[in-house]
Design a protein around this motif. Structure first.
Motif, short mmCIF file in Angstrom:
data_model
loop_
_atom_site.label_atom_id
_atom_site.label_comp_id
_atom_site.label_asym_id
_atom_site.label_seq_id
_atom_site.Cartn_x
_atom_site.Cartn_y
_atom_site.Cartn_z
N ASP A 182 43.83 44.22 45.49
CA ASP A 182 44.64 45.13 44.67
C ASP A 182 43.75 45.78 43.63
N GLU A 183 43.47 47.05 43.80
CA GLU A 183 42.61 47.80 42.89
C GLU A 183 41.31 47.05 42.63
N THR A 206 51.31 47.57 44.93
CA THR A 206 51.19 46.15 44.55
C THR A 206 52.37 45.35 45.10
MG LIG Z 1 49.52 48.14 41.43
#
Ligand SMILES: [Mg+2]
Ligand SMILES: Nc1ncnc2c1ncn2[C@@H]1O[C@H](COP(=O)(O)OP(=O)(O)OP(=O)(O)O)[C@@H](O)[C@H]1O
Lengths: 234, 409
Positions: A168-169, A47
């Motif tokens: 992100d994810e 991240t």
């Molecule tokens: Mg992360």
């Protein structure tokens, strides 16, 4: 023009007396049109790296260049403009504006960019159709499933035709089926619109889609390999 | 409709109860302010009307210096002729000459010092409500009759009735002794104990001979139908009167400075109370908007990550406040007008009003006076203060870091 170059990025966080290293002298180059997955255990710095690339957070030292722009030297306002006009973000979850409908969520970013109402309505409808949400334009996020919400977020990210999408994810809250649909959509956008994708994920099923898989650990890149895309059967 | 506006409106209703509580505070304050300010304006109007109607009038012609230091010698020559001229020039009957002096007034049993006013019996009723307030006997009729009308309190003090004799003793214009005997023709009740105790009227002709005035008097009252036109009247009259006689035209504010001061003092104390109310509403808005900004930190973080600038988010918060305040403003004004309008018909009394009423010769019931100003003044200030109060929550957005904000719950 939307290639990404990170040189010797360092980012630390101060947690009380402790100094936590988020990125430890990271250097990578991602070419235009790439489809890259960042993997690695929790806390490995995925991240943090995405945020540095997207100009959401400034590194302590090092350079980030997107296309020909050194974004670590831009002001806050310039960074905001860059994100608005050149980048698309897709986050893990809860990232839609709850009081707006699917279509309004997509239109909102366009309105901020100054797109006319007519243009907005046309574009947002066709994009929602493209991500498979035709007929759901008038629903609020609370009336959509997790996968559908995530597709609205993708629609919002791609509506301004960005050259780069940072995710992100994106599949963290999705079931297998929805994850596969979303990844198929990413692949399609990557192929048809030449959009560069950088996706941080834990999910091995997602990693199989990558053309290039970067593994991180303790803020460092530990492996960087090209691979065959292996989409799941839906 | 603009998406930002739509978003602001919907955001308002994410916490229905909280929004309604804040709106209710505004509605209540706006309602109260519309009512209170209208009532105040109504009261001031009545104070002015009644005080001026009873005696002072809207404007007066006087010899220069008389208003500050009323001496019997600071007089206007041939005052009746001048009053006739003014009446003709203005084409108005609301003009009446007066002479003013003092006398020790004695009945068989008692003596009191009194203000003696010489009036034109024919014209005085046109400028003053007093002649109409004679409750026993009758008002003066003949310009030269040796008669007097006195107030009810004085009549009681002197123990006289209509038809009784009174002896007047004072000093004339050139220091001579002014002495005469008059018959009480009427007794008035003005509603103001002060006037009823200390003032009496005699015909102007008799006044002039009693005080050796040789045709002179002290003031000519000139009234208008509409008190708002006083300034206009004042300059018109100033154009009519001869320039070489050291005369001046004064308006009611100059003639009755106490009245204006009383109004201003009352206004100041009322506004102190209003200010407290307004500050409370502003803080309630501040609290609501601050809470609403803080609990949406994550959402704002996401928007900033998408490239939305803090100025735009700040204007969203201000738009929300604007909508909320508009709601409070419109509902408050509608209810305020409804309540106040009802009371302009039904009247209103509140404790503590008697003192003011007594002093300024007012009736016991008040009637608010609705006007655009009395409706918009209070709510307008609340509206502006609410917007100002939302500035602080809005500025918080400038300190948000998208990455940190998105981590917020
Ligand atoms: Mg992360
Ligand atoms: N704002 C912050 N304050 C303190 N430490 C932070 C902050 N952001 C990240 N970190 C730390 O930096 C390191 C890298 O975090 P990062 O969020 O990049 O990991 P990640 O790979 O994305 O993990 P995950 O897979 O759990 O999302 C971690 O040790 C994390 O605790």
């Amino acid at each position: 023009m939307s290639s990404i170059v990170c040189k010797d990025l360092r980012k630390t966080f101060q947690q009380g007396d402790e100094t936590i290293t988020g990125l430890d002298h990271v250097s990578i180059e991602i070419a235009e049109g790439g489809f890259v997955c960042l993997s690695g255990p929790s806390g490995s710095g995925k991240t943090t790296l995405l945020n540095a690339i997207g100009g959401l957070d400034t590194p302590d030292s090092g350079e980030v260049t997107i296309g020909s722009t050194r974004i670590d030297q831009l002001s806050k306002g310039e960074l905001a403009d860059m994100r608005l006009n050149k980048l698309g973000f897709v986050f893990q979850a809860y990232n839609l504006i709850p009081v707006l409908t699917a279509q309004e969520n997509v239109e909102f970013v366009m309105q901020v960019r100054g797109v006319s109402a007519e243009e907005r309505a046309k574009l947002s409808r066709s994009i929602l159709q493209e991500v498979g949400l035709a007929g759901m334009e008038g629903r609020r996020p609370s009336q959509l499933s997790g996968g559908q919400q995530q597709r609205v977020a993708v629609a919002r990210a791609i509506v301004s035709q960005p050259a780069l999408i940072l995710a992100d994810e994106p599949t963290a809250n999705l079931d297998t089926h929805s994850s596969a649909q979303l990844m198929d959509l990413f692949v399609k956008l990557n192929e048809h619109h030449k959009i560069t994708f950088v996706i941080a994920t834990h999910d091995v099923r997602v990693m199989r889609y990558a053309k290039r898989l970067i593994k991180m650990q303790d803020g460092k890149i530990v492996s960087d390999e090209l691979q065959e895309q292996q989409p799941m059967a839906v | 409709m603009n998406i930002t506006l739509r978003m602001a409106w919907r955001n308002l209703w994410r916490h229905k109860r909280r929004t309604w509580i804040t709106v209710s505070a505004m509605v209540f304050s706006n309602l109260l302010l519309v009512f209170m300010i209208s009532l105040q304006f109504g009261m001031y109007r009545m104070m002015i009307d009644n005080t001026l109607k009873a005696f002072t009038g809207h404007t007066q012609i006087q010899r220069q210096g008389y208003n500050d230091d009323p001496k019997i010698r600071t007089s206007i020559d041939d005052i009746v002729i001048l009053a006739d001229d003014v009446r003709d020039s203005l084409g108005s009957k609301e003009v009446a000459a007066r002479g003013i002096s003092f006398a020790m007034t004695s009945s068989e049993q008692r003596s009191y010092g009194l203000q003696i006013v010489g009036v034109e019996p024919e014209y005085e009723p046109n400028v003053s409500s007093l002649p109409g307030l004679v409750k026993q006997g009758r008002y003066l009729a003949d310009m030269d009759a040796e008669e007097i009308v006195i107030g009810s309190v004085l009549a009681r003090n002197l123990r006289v009735k209509v038809g009784d004799e009174l002896t007047l003793l004072g000093s004339g214009r050139e220091g001579s002794i002014a002495a005469g005997i008059v018959i009480v023709s009427g007794i008035f009740e003005s509603g103001s104990a002060d006037i009823d105790r200390s003032m009496a009227q005699v015909p102007l002709g008799y006044f002039q001979s009693l005080y050796n005035m040789d045709g002179a008097g002290h003031t000519i009252v000139v009234n208008t139908d509409e008190i708002s036109r006083v300034t206009e009247l004042q300059s018109r009259v100033a154009g009519i009167i001869p320039a070489n006689k050291q005369l001046e035209v004064l308006n009611w504010e100059q003639l009755q400075p106490g009245l204006k001061q009383a109004i201003q003092a009352d206004m100041a104390s009322a506004w102190f109370m209003y200010a407290v109310l307004i500050v409370l509403v502003a803080f309630s808005v501040l609290n609501t908007q601050l809470m609403s900004v803080l609990e949406r930190t994550r959402e704002f973080g996401v928007m900033m990550a998408l490239g939305v600038k803090p100025t735009r988010l700040g204007s969203l918060v201000l738009t929300e406040t604007f909508l909320m305040s508009s709601l409070g403003l419109s509902i408050g004004i509608i209810l305020g007008i409804a309540l106040t309008y009802y009371l302009t018909i039904a009247g209103f009394a509140y404790p503590g009003m008697e003192e003011m009423a007594e002093r300024f010769n007012l009736p016991a019931r008040m009637y608010p006076s609705l006007s655009v100003l009395s409706i918009l003044l209070g709510p307008g200030i609340i509206f502006i203060c609410s917007l100002v109060a939302a500035i602080y929550p809005a500025t918080r957005l400038f300190f948000l870091q998208p990455v940190i904000a998105m981590r917020a719950v």
